[in-house]
Motif scaffolding. Structure first.
Motif, PDB file in Angstrom:
ATOM      1  N   THR A 219       0.829  -1.206   0.000  1.00  0.00           N
ATOM      2  CA  THR A 219       0.000   0.000   0.000  1.00  0.00           C
ATOM      3  C   THR A 219       0.863   1.255   0.000  1.00  0.00           C
ATOM      4  OG1 THR A 219      -1.776  -1.145   1.184  1.00  0.00           O
ATOM      5  CG2 THR A 219      -1.793   1.266   1.239  1.00  0.00           C
ATOM      6  N   SER A 220       1.872   1.286   0.857  1.00  0.00           N
ATOM      7  CA  SER A 220       2.777   2.433   0.910  1.00  0.00           C
ATOM      8  C   SER A 220       3.502   2.616  -0.416  1.00  0.00           C
ATOM      9  CB  SER A 220       3.794   2.239   2.041  1.00  0.00           C
ATOM     10  OG  SER A 220       4.771   3.258   2.029  1.00  0.00           O
ATOM     11  N   LEU A 221       3.908   1.513  -1.030  1.00  0.00           N
ATOM     12  CA  LEU A 221       4.598   1.570  -2.316  1.00  0.00           C
ATOM     13  C   LEU A 221       3.711   2.194  -3.390  1.00  0.00           C
ATOM     14  CD1 LEU A 221       6.934   0.715  -4.266  1.00  0.00           C
ATOM     15  CD2 LEU A 221       5.702  -1.444  -4.548  1.00  0.00           C
ATOM     16  N   LEU A 222       2.464   1.727  -3.480  1.00  0.00           N
ATOM     17  CA  LEU A 222       1.553   2.232  -4.503  1.00  0.00           C
ATOM     18  C   LEU A 222       1.255   3.711  -4.300  1.00  0.00           C
ATOM     19  CD1 LEU A 222      -0.958  -0.754  -4.828  1.00  0.00           C
ATOM     20  CD2 LEU A 222       0.964  -0.181  -6.313  1.00  0.00           C
ATOM     21  N   TYR A 223       1.063   4.119  -3.057  1.00  0.00           N
ATOM     22  CA  TYR A 223       0.821   5.535  -2.782  1.00  0.00           C
ATOM     23  C   TYR A 223       2.041   6.370  -3.162  1.00  0.00           C
ATOM     24  CZ  TYR A 223      -3.721   5.531  -0.428  1.00  0.00           C
ATOM     25  OH  TYR A 223      -5.065   5.464  -0.156  1.00  0.00           O
ATOM     26  N   ASN A 224       3.220   5.884  -2.814  1.00  0.00           N
ATOM     27  CA  ASN A 224       4.449   6.617  -3.112  1.00  0.00           C
ATOM     28  C   ASN A 224       4.623   6.801  -4.616  1.00  0.00           C
ATOM     29  OD1 ASN A 224       7.972   6.238  -2.135  1.00  0.00           O
ATOM     30  ND2 ASN A 224       6.835   7.978  -2.869  1.00  0.00           N
ATOM     31  N   ILE A 225       4.396   5.726  -5.377  1.00  0.00           N
ATOM     32  CA  ILE A 225       4.520   5.807  -6.835  1.00  0.00           C
ATOM     33  C   ILE A 225       3.482   6.767  -7.411  1.00  0.00           C
ATOM     34  CG2 ILE A 225       4.238   4.525  -8.989  1.00  0.00           C
ATOM     35  CD1 ILE A 225       5.414   2.092  -7.595  1.00  0.00           C
ATOM     36  N   SER A 226       2.236   6.635  -6.955  1.00  0.00           N
ATOM     37  CA  SER A 226       1.146   7.418  -7.533  1.00  0.00           C
ATOM     38  C   SER A 226       1.236   8.903  -7.201  1.00  0.00           C
ATOM     39  CB  SER A 226      -0.201   6.868  -7.066  1.00  0.00           C
ATOM     40  OG  SER A 226      -0.335   6.990  -5.665  1.00  0.00           O
ATOM     41  N   GLN A 227       1.928   9.256  -6.130  1.00  0.00           N
ATOM     42  CA  GLN A 227       2.078  10.666  -5.787  1.00  0.00           C
ATOM     43  C   GLN A 227       2.999  11.399  -6.752  1.00  0.00           C
ATOM     44  OE1 GLN A 227       3.376  10.515  -1.711  1.00  0.00           O
ATOM     45  NE2 GLN A 227       1.299  10.590  -0.895  1.00  0.00           N
ATOM     46  N   GLY A 228       3.870  10.657  -7.434  1.00  0.00           N
ATOM     47  CA  GLY A 228       4.773  11.291  -8.383  1.00  0.00           C
ATOM     48  C   GLY A 228       5.800  12.194  -7.743  1.00  0.00           C
ATOM     49  N   LEU A 229       6.143  11.907  -6.491  1.00  0.00           N
ATOM     50  CA  LEU A 229       7.054  12.771  -5.744  1.00  0.00           C
ATOM     51  C   LEU A 229       7.838  11.924  -4.754  1.00  0.00           C
ATOM     52  CD1 LEU A 229       7.817  15.790  -5.077  1.00  0.00           C
ATOM     53  CD2 LEU A 229       6.057  15.668  -3.299  1.00  0.00           C
ATOM     54  N   GLU A 230       9.170  12.047  -4.787  1.00  0.00           N
ATOM     55  CA  GLU A 230       9.967  11.259  -3.863  1.00  0.00           C
ATOM     56  C   GLU A 230       9.803  11.763  -2.433  1.00  0.00           C
ATOM     57  OE1 GLU A 230      14.180  11.414  -4.364  1.00  0.00           O
ATOM     58  OE2 GLU A 230      14.283  13.587  -4.310  1.00  0.00           O
ATOM     59  N   LYS A 231      10.125  10.914  -1.481  1.00  0.00           N
ATOM     60  CA  LYS A 231      10.015  11.288  -0.078  1.00  0.00           C
ATOM     61  C   LYS A 231      10.972  12.432   0.242  1.00  0.00           C
ATOM     62  CE  LYS A 231       8.675   6.708   1.639  1.00  0.00           C
ATOM     63  NZ  LYS A 231       9.046   5.585   2.537  1.00  0.00           N
ATOM     64  N   ALA A 232      10.528  13.309   1.142  1.00  0.00           N
ATOM     65  CA  ALA A 232      11.371  14.434   1.547  1.00  0.00           C
ATOM     66  C   ALA A 232      12.581  13.917   2.320  1.00  0.00           C
ATOM     67  CB  ALA A 232      10.571  15.410   2.402  1.00  0.00           C
ATOM     68  N   ARG A 233      13.748  14.427   1.966  1.00  0.00           N
ATOM     69  CA  ARG A 233      14.979  14.037   2.644  1.00  0.00           C
ATOM     70  C   ARG A 233      15.809  15.280   2.933  1.00  0.00           C
ATOM     71  NH1 ARG A 233      14.201   9.900  -1.150  1.00  0.00           N
ATOM     72  NH2 ARG A 233      14.183   7.793  -0.261  1.00  0.00           N
ATOM     73  N   ALA A 234      16.610  15.200   3.972  1.00  0.00           N
ATOM     74  CA  ALA A 234      17.454  16.330   4.352  1.00  0.00           C
ATOM     75  C   ALA A 234      18.863  16.140   3.808  1.00  0.00           C
ATOM     76  CB  ALA A 234      17.490  16.471   5.870  1.00  0.00           C
ATOM     77  N   ASN A 235      19.529  17.257   3.529  1.00  0.00           N
ATOM     78  CA  ASN A 235      20.929  17.184   3.128  1.00  0.00           C
ATOM     79  C   ASN A 235      21.814  17.180   4.369  1.00  0.00           C
ATOM     80  OD1 ASN A 235      21.040  19.852   4.062  1.00  0.00           O
ATOM     81  ND2 ASN A 235      20.875  20.719   1.997  1.00  0.00           N
ATOM     82  N   LYS A 236      23.121  17.234   4.182  1.00  0.00           N
ATOM     83  CA  LYS A 236      24.043  17.140   5.313  1.00  0.00           C
ATOM     84  C   LYS A 236      23.937  18.329   6.254  1.00  0.00           C
ATOM     85  CE  LYS A 236      27.890  19.132   2.669  1.00  0.00           C
ATOM     86  NZ  LYS A 236      29.279  18.891   2.183  1.00  0.00           N
ATOM     87  N   ASN A 237      23.310  19.418   5.771  1.00  0.00           N
ATOM     88  CA  ASN A 237      23.132  20.602   6.613  1.00  0.00           C
ATOM     89  C   ASN A 237      21.783  20.620   7.317  1.00  0.00           C
ATOM     90  OD1 ASN A 237      25.664  21.687   5.800  1.00  0.00           O
ATOM     91  ND2 ASN A 237      24.713  22.417   3.896  1.00  0.00           N
ATOM     92  N   GLY A 238      21.020  19.539   7.150  1.00  0.00           N
ATOM     93  CA  GLY A 238      19.719  19.462   7.795  1.00  0.00           C
ATOM     94  C   GLY A 238      18.617  20.173   7.041  1.00  0.00           C
ATOM     95  N   GLU A 239      18.905  20.616   5.816  1.00  0.00           N
ATOM     96  CA  GLU A 239      17.909  21.309   5.002  1.00  0.00           C
ATOM     97  C   GLU A 239      17.214  20.318   4.072  1.00  0.00           C
ATOM     98  OE1 GLU A 239      20.464  25.472   4.638  1.00  0.00           O
ATOM     99  OE2 GLU A 239      20.633  23.901   3.100  1.00  0.00           O
ATOM    100  N   ILE A 240      15.946  20.590   3.760  1.00  0.00           N
ATOM    101  CA  ILE A 240      15.196  19.707   2.867  1.00  0.00           C
ATOM    102  C   ILE A 240      15.743  19.826   1.448  1.00  0.00           C
ATOM    103  CG2 ILE A 240      12.942  19.178   1.873  1.00  0.00           C
ATOM    104  CD1 ILE A 240      13.189  18.428   4.781  1.00  0.00           C
ATOM    105  N   ARG A 241      16.127  18.685   0.878  1.00  0.00           N
ATOM    106  CA  ARG A 241      16.625  18.681  -0.491  1.00  0.00           C
ATOM    107  C   ARG A 241      15.471  18.855  -1.472  1.00  0.00           C
ATOM    108  NH1 ARG A 241      20.058  13.278  -1.193  1.00  0.00           N
ATOM    109  NH2 ARG A 241      17.918  12.523  -1.132  1.00  0.00           N
ATOM    110  N   PRO A 242      15.734  19.434  -2.644  1.00  0.00           N
ATOM    111  CA  PRO A 242      14.690  19.499  -3.674  1.00  0.00           C
ATOM    112  C   PRO A 242      14.204  18.092  -4.007  1.00  0.00           C
ATOM    113  CG  PRO A 242      16.547  20.901  -4.258  1.00  0.00           C
ATOM    114  CD  PRO A 242      16.982  20.094  -3.074  1.00  0.00           C
TER     115      PRO A 242
END
Length: 279
Positions: A219-242
């Protein structure tokens, strides 16, 4: 830049940021006569020579994209009337290998398999339609923003032809074997699946045999794919990456129903179309 080393002539790439900075002095290790006194003159010369070089325009987004303010469709080559200011346009991606393989036909060629092998085969017709539909998804999304992804699931026994159908779907855009092919195994994590989708706006992608999926939450996989947007992740400075995006078609195959393996709620049913494939 070329220089003579112990084993012969070698080439190095000089990044643009190295010009006009103190880093240019580092080129002296390759034999360039650069000193504190002449580095400005050498720097000006290299910059003037760079302006004479042929410009290569590289792209990483496949499918519908914008290059030089023009809407293009990018595969192994860019389909566009003209890219102004560039003599060469090339795909810069290790994720996809889109160079066509096999025999090419014109649609009006009487020997084209579409008019022969596919004419009486419903499954292969389905595969062709599913593969070509990927290019329509980003266009539909302009008018129907809630339609940004289509997930097609092909269910059938091991000899039903579901894999062949999926291979045909992927083959409309590129190879189905080898590194960077459009035909993949479900033997991946959820992150690996979505990373492969990044920057894809109209090229079909196949994942074969759902039973070998390494994740635990379909279920999580299908939702993730269908959203068309990768999960939010932080860079080494703690900022949200594009966040990377995608709008295309994903085709899954398996002997089990992907819907039955999910939570079967309305959100999943609205995002996934399942077909029973048989001889």
């Amino acid at each position: 830049m070329f220089y003579a080393g112990k084993s012969g002539v070698k080439a190095i790439t000089i990044p643009a940021e190295q010009l006009g900075s103190r880093q240019i002095e580092g080129l002296s290790e390759f034999g360039m006569d650069i000193t504190t006194k002449n580095k400005n003159e050498v720097n000006e010369f290299l910059i003037s020579q760079r302006k004479l070089l042929q410009t290569d325009l590289a792209y990483q987004t496949i499918g519908w994209s914008q290059l030089n303010n023009q809407t293009v469709f990018a595969m192994d080559k860019v389909i566009v009337p003209m890219i102004v200011g560039s003599s060469n346009v090339m795909l810069d991606s290790t994720q996809y290998q889109l160079v066509p393989q096999g025999v090419h036909y014109q649609l009006n060629d009487k020997n084209c398999p579409i008019h022969n092998d596919l004419s009486n085969n419903v499954n292969l017709k389905l595969g062709l339609v599913l593969g070509l539909s990927a290019a329509l998804v980003p266009i539909i999304n302009r008018f129907k923003p809630d339609i940004g992804m289509l997930i097609f699931a092909l269910k059938g026994q091991s000899t039903s032809g579901k894999t062949t159908t999926a291979q045909l779907a992927a083959s409309v855009a590129g190879p189905i074997s080898g590194d960077g092919s459009l035909f993949n195994s479900w033997m991946n994590t959820q992150n690996a699946v979505t990373i492969k989708l990044n920057n894809n706006f109209g090229i079909p992608l196949v994942y074969d045999e759902l039973s070998v999926y390494r994740g635990t939450n379909i279920t999580s996989l299908l939702y993730n794919i269908s959203q068309g947007l990768e999960k939010a992740r932080a860079n080494k400075n703690g900022e949200i990456r594009p966040q990377k995006r995608w709008q295309t078609v994903v085709i899954s195959t398996g002997e089990q129903s992907i819907i039955e393996k999910s939570s079967q709620n309305d959100g999943i049913l609205a995002r996934t179309l399942e077909f029973e494939v048989d001889h």
